[in-house]
Write a protein that holds these residues in place. Structure first.
Motif, PDB file in Angstrom:
ATOM      1  N   THR A  25       0.799  -1.235   0.000  1.00 26.24           N
ATOM      2  CA  THR A  25       0.000   0.000   0.000  1.00 26.24           C
ATOM      3  C   THR A  25       0.828   1.280   0.000  1.00 26.24           C
ATOM      4  N   GLN A  26       2.156   1.180   0.069  1.00 29.32           N
ATOM      5  CA  GLN A  26       2.961   2.396   0.094  1.00 29.32           C
ATOM      6  C   GLN A  26       2.803   3.217  -1.181  1.00 29.32           C
ATOM      7  N   SER A  27       2.379   2.563  -2.263  1.00 29.37           N
ATOM      8  CA  SER A  27       2.229   3.269  -3.534  1.00 29.37           C
ATOM      9  C   SER A  27       0.841   3.872  -3.727  1.00 29.37           C
ATOM     10  N   VAL A  28      -0.111   3.529  -2.837  1.00 32.96           N
ATOM     11  CA  VAL A  28      -1.501   3.945  -3.059  1.00 32.96           C
ATOM     12  C   VAL A  28      -1.677   5.461  -3.065  1.00 32.96           C
ATOM     13  N   PRO A  29      -1.238   6.200  -2.027  1.00 37.47           N
ATOM     14  CA  PRO A  29      -1.478   7.652  -2.045  1.00 37.47           C
ATOM     15  C   PRO A  29      -0.757   8.376  -3.169  1.00 37.47           C
ATOM     16  N   GLY A  46      -3.131  -0.076 -11.138  1.00 38.72           N
ATOM     17  CA  GLY A  46      -3.621  -1.049 -10.177  1.00 38.72           C
ATOM     18  C   GLY A  46      -2.629  -2.186  -9.968  1.00 38.72           C
ATOM     19  N   TRP A  47      -1.967  -2.610 -11.045  1.00 39.27           N
ATOM     20  CA  TRP A  47      -0.981  -3.685 -10.938  1.00 39.27           C
ATOM     21  C   TRP A  47       0.270  -3.226 -10.214  1.00 39.27           C
ATOM     22  N   VAL A  48       0.612  -1.951 -10.306  1.00 35.03           N
ATOM     23  CA  VAL A  48       1.748  -1.439  -9.536  1.00 35.03           C
ATOM     24  C   VAL A  48       1.488  -1.637  -8.042  1.00 35.03           C
ATOM     25  N   ILE A  49       0.246  -1.427  -7.624  1.00 34.18           N
ATOM     26  CA  ILE A  49      -0.127  -1.637  -6.228  1.00 34.18           C
ATOM     27  C   ILE A  49      -0.057  -3.120  -5.869  1.00 34.18           C
ATOM     28  N   THR A 148       0.328   3.587   6.571  1.00 34.93           N
ATOM     29  CA  THR A 148       0.964   3.927   5.294  1.00 34.93           C
ATOM     30  C   THR A 148       0.224   5.050   4.589  1.00 34.93           C
ATOM     31  N   LEU A 149      -1.113   4.970   4.574  1.00 37.11           N
ATOM     32  CA  LEU A 149      -1.888   6.024   3.928  1.00 37.11           C
ATOM     33  C   LEU A 149      -1.623   7.381   4.569  1.00 37.11           C
ATOM     34  N   ILE A 224     -11.229  -2.765  -1.947  1.00 37.19           N
ATOM     35  CA  ILE A 224     -11.951  -1.564  -1.510  1.00 37.19           C
ATOM     36  C   ILE A 224     -11.010  -0.553  -0.877  1.00 37.19           C
ATOM     37  N   MET A 225     -10.117  -1.026   0.015  1.00 39.45           N
ATOM     38  CA  MET A 225      -9.279  -0.082   0.737  1.00 39.45           C
ATOM     39  C   MET A 225      -8.179   0.510  -0.151  1.00 39.45           C
ATOM     40  N   ALA A 226      -7.653  -0.264  -1.087  1.00 32.92           N
ATOM     41  CA  ALA A 226      -6.617   0.267  -1.973  1.00 32.92           C
ATOM     42  C   ALA A 226      -7.170   1.342  -2.899  1.00 32.92           C
ATOM     43  N   ALA A 227      -8.419   1.181  -3.308  1.00 31.61           N
ATOM     44  CA  ALA A 227      -9.032   2.136  -4.232  1.00 31.61           C
ATOM     45  C   ALA A 227      -9.803   3.239  -3.514  1.00 31.61           C
ATOM     46  N   LEU A 228      -9.911   3.155  -2.188  1.00 28.23           N
ATOM     47  CA  LEU A 228     -10.774   4.086  -1.452  1.00 28.23           C
ATOM     48  C   LEU A 228     -10.335   5.534  -1.589  1.00 28.23           C
TER      49      LEU A 228
END
Length: 403
Positions: A25-29, A46-49, A148-149, A224-228
């Motif tokens: 999840t470090q890449s999400v924000p 999405g695949w990077v995540i 992380t977020l 859900i949480m990665a895309a939230l």
């Protein structure tokens, strides 16, 4: 060296799991900045995540067997080094190929840290402590995502500052690689495992039931949480840090659900009833989150309700892992099989949710929530006690043996 099964040892293993989760999840924000720099499509972003989960989804069973073979401590140390190197590769990446190579190396670290840490917890605890410890362990995903977020979000929309999300994590992994010396060593009296012993786990039906439930849980939770953050930011036109803060708040409820499981089971609450109630709560929150008429406040409440439910269900699922193992000696391979299904869900969840970001896609997301709830509950209802009396006695004896 920390005493096997002691709470300081459990907490240290929990930290390994929490930091490992942030590898995903470090890449999400900062995914928008990464996508812009490398000119990635939404699906590729999405695949990077998810790419760190690829190695785990493919090789977790082998990784679990390796834990049985050489010991948890060595696998955790190796995982720390892979994660460290992977972070450094991403920090220096200037093309897509290097970016994905770094993320794959992080995936090896992710696999090693999570499978090694949870197996060590299961092998050195028993009875009520094991249930509480596994409930705590399950919350590491939520805590890792939430922290992380919050930490990485301020780096968003600031050019190449996204690289610090990986550079900072490299420093953490270097510290944790040094902290491995505090973990208990492999028990000298454990029989050496052969590669063929994996078949002993594969031919047993019970691990598959837990694996299916855990995979479905990981799919919908991570998706859900990665895309939230992106979803809330786009739909309600709020800043990315604010959207990430909502995700952090939701992860607190995931942690509460996970942590409650061990204590509720200890108090005599039936596992099946716990799973059903958690599933209903999760279903209500997940469906409400994506309904078109729901305003921002309603969406915040919905994602928190969903998080509480899925934390409870996921926590209960992982208390079943020890009793699904054919033997104590194959507990690493069993946890590896469950982890393989889990991280297959982690791998596919974010791309599935991101791919539904089109007009009318809310119906697809609601459908995914419903399917995931069914696939979580169906395999584990009627399971009975999370841990058999025989294994509890065996585990108690093992936990007392010197390392």
């Amino acid at each position: 060296m920390l005493s096997p099964g002691s709470w300081p040892c459990i907490i240290l293993l929990y930290i390994y799991g929490t930091v490992a989760t942030s590898l995903v999840t470090q890449s999400v924000p900062v995914i928008g900045d990464i996508a812009k720099y490398f000119e990635l499509s939404h699906a590729s972003a999405g695949w990077v995540i998810s790419i760190p989960s690829l190695i785990t989804a493919i090789a977790a069973l082998f990784g679990g067997w390796l834990v049985d073979r050489i010991g948890d401590k060595r696998v955790i140390f190796g995982g720390s080094l892979f994660a460290l190197v992977g972070n450094l590769v991403v920090v220096g990446a200037h093309d897509v190929t290097t970016l994905f190579v770094g993320r794959l190396l992080q995936g090896v670290g992710y696999l090693s840290l999570t499978v090694g840490a949870v197996t060590l917890i299961m092998r050195t605890t028993s009875g009520a402590r094991r249930s509480i410890a596994l409930g705590l362990w399950t919350s590491h995903t939520a805590v890792g995502i939430g922290l992380t977020l919050s930490i990485v979000a301020p780096l968003a929309q600031h050019g190449e500052l996204w690289r610090w999300a990986f550079g900072g994590h490299a420093i953490l992994m270097a510290l944790l690689a040094c902290a491995v010396i505090l973990l208990p060593a492999k028990q000298a009296n454990l029989q050496s495992r052969r590669l063929a012993d994996i078949w002993f786990v594969l031919k047993s039906p019970r691990p598959y039931r837990v694996a299916l439930a855990s995979g479905a849980s990981a799919f919908i939770q991570t998706g859900i949480m990665a895309a939230l953050t992106v979803y809330l930011s786009r739909r309600y036109a709020i800043a990315i840090p604010a959207a990430a803060g909502i995700g952090t708040l939701a992860e607190v409820f995931v942690a509460c659900g996970c942590l409650s499981v061990g204590h509720l089971l200890k108090a005599g609450v039936r596992g099946g009833r716990l799973a059903i109630v958690g599933g209903i709560v999760m279903l209500c929150g997940g469906v409400a989150l994506y309904l078109p008429a729901v305003e921002l406040v309603g969406a915040i409440v919905a994602v928190c309700v969903f998080s509480l439910g899925i934390g409870t269900v996921n926590g209960y699922i992982w208390t079943l892992v020890p009793s699904s193992s054919p033997s104590i000696g194959s507990m690493g391979a069993t946890s590896g099989l469950v982890a393989q299904a889990t991280y297959l869900g982690v791998l596919l969840g974010p791309p599935a949710i991101f791919a539904s970001f089109y007009e009318g896609g809310w119906m697809v997301r609601v459908g995914l929530v419903v399917i995931a709830v069914v696939l979580q509950l169906a395999p584990i209802l009627g399971w009975g006690r999370p841990e058999s009396l025989d294994e509890r006695q065996h585990g108690s004896a093992q936990a007392l043996e010197p390392n």
